[in-house]
Design a protein around this motif. Structure first.
Motif, short mmCIF file in Angstrom:
data_model
loop_
_atom_site.label_atom_id
_atom_site.label_comp_id
_atom_site.label_asym_id
_atom_site.label_seq_id
_atom_site.Cartn_x
_atom_site.Cartn_y
_atom_site.Cartn_z
N SER A 61 0.83 -1.19 0.00
CA SER A 61 0.00 0.00 0.00
C SER A 61 0.87 1.25 0.00
O SER A 61 1.95 1.29 0.59
N TYR A 63 0.00 3.84 1.48
CA TYR A 63 -0.18 4.38 2.82
C TYR A 63 0.69 3.62 3.81
O TYR A 63 0.76 2.41 3.79
N ARG A 64 1.40 4.34 4.65
CA ARG A 64 2.25 3.69 5.64
C ARG A 64 2.12 4.42 6.98
O ARG A 64 2.26 5.63 7.04
N LEU A 65 1.85 3.67 8.02
CA LEU A 65 1.93 4.22 9.36
C LEU A 65 3.40 4.30 9.75
O LEU A 65 4.25 3.63 9.18
N ARG A 119 -8.17 -2.11 6.14
CA ARG A 119 -8.72 -0.90 5.54
C ARG A 119 -9.30 0.03 6.59
O ARG A 119 -9.15 1.25 6.52
N ARG A 122 -6.42 1.61 8.46
CA ARG A 122 -5.75 2.60 7.62
C ARG A 122 -6.58 3.87 7.52
O ARG A 122 -6.04 4.99 7.55
N GLU A 125 -5.93 5.76 10.58
CA GLU A 125 -4.51 5.91 10.90
C GLU A 125 -4.19 5.29 12.26
O GLU A 125 -3.57 5.92 13.13
N GLU A 150 2.26 -1.84 6.39
CA GLU A 150 1.38 -0.75 6.79
C GLU A 150 1.60 -0.33 8.24
O GLU A 150 0.82 0.43 8.80
#
Length: 286
Positions: A61, A63-65, A119, A122, A125, A150
């Motif tokens: 993804s 998106y990355r924490l 999901r 994400r 967050e 993630e």
């Protein structure tokens, strides 16, 4: 329970009821009395069909924490320090006065429900700890890598989810070590946290977990989602148990987890709006 990949768990449950008495005399520490094997959970099943092929790896993804500091692969020139042997698992997380909680999910990964949970996390967050079973990782390596990519922490939940106090030391070590090995091969780092199936620890489990470099991590809030009590009941359990330092137990595999997903979509934004922060456990804080 799933019919093809988790049938070994059911077979273990059938043997577990007879082993509970022996586990108690062995000094077993259990924090999950509601999930001790028995009743309708221990039903016989047909012989399992051959396992499915591994799913295709998912694309990482965008998106990355922010990952937990120090969670990456340890330097190969310096072995991971072994923790002291505990006689009870960590039940809650002392956040130093912060209004924070830890979210945990057991038994996965499962391509039917884990992606939906990812999901939701994400979207808000929020990081979590996924205590995986090695036999599930074997069939879902791409999904396991996605969980780590993630920013979530991968914990060890044994290979096949047995009642550990009913096993000999060699079998206990095999269940735990095989899972640590496949997690490290899959995501590049060994698990730092271990959760015993059914919350059942004894001396051997504590000693072997520590010898393999992990801390035992339990929970304070059991959603009982493994029993599919309904979305409202799962949501109510989290609302009533929410407090600073709480550790929430849910499941992303082992059966129909659609209620878990629906409940997460309700209670997670509520807690965040109420001022709670979801954090990852930090070994340095112990």
């Amino acid at each position: 329970m799933k019919d093809d990949r988790t049938t070994p768990v059911r077979r273990t449950l059938l043997r577990a009821a007879a082993a509970l008495g022996a586990a108690a005399t062995a000094g077993c520490f259990s924090v999950d009395r509601a999930r001790t094997p028995g009743g309708t959970a221990a039903t016989a099943t047909a012989a399992p069909a051959p396992g499915p092929p591994a799913i295709a790896p998912l694309k990482p993804s965008a998106y990355r924490l922010q990952p937990l500091t120090g969670y990456g692969p340890p330097p190969r020139t310096r072995p991971l320090a072994k923790p002291a042997v505990r006689r009870a698992p960590i039940l809650s997380w002392d956040d130093g006065g912060r209004r924070s909680m830890v979210l945990t999910f057991d038994d996965g990964p499962d391509p039917a429900y884990t992606p939906d949970i990812l999901r939701v996390l994400r979207e808000h967050e929020v990081p979590a700890v996924f205590f995986v079973c090695g036999e599930q990782v074997r069939w879902n390596k791409g999904l396991t890598r996605r969980m780590a990519d993630e920013g979530h922490v991968i914990g060890n939940h044994t290979w096949s989810h047995p009642l550990l106090p009913s096993l000999g030391r060699n079998a206990v070590r095999s269940e735990i070590a095989r899972t640590s090995d496949i997690v490290e091969r899959t995501v590049g780092a060994p698990p730092l946290w271990f959760r015993a199936p059914y919350g059942a620890w004894n001396r051997a489990v504590f000693e072997i977990g520590a010898d393999l470099g992990m801390e035992p991590f339990a929970w304070t809030v059991d959603t009982v989602d493994w029993d599919t009590p309904g979305t409202a009941a799962i949501t109510r359990a989290v609302r009533e148990g929410a407090e600073p330092g709480a550790v929430v137990l849910s499941h992303d595999a082992g059966g129909d987890r659609s209620q878990t997903v629906r409940a997460l979509r309700v209670w997670l934004p509520e807690l965040l709006a109420g001022g709670y922060e979801m954090v990852l456990p930090d070994r340095a804080a112990l």
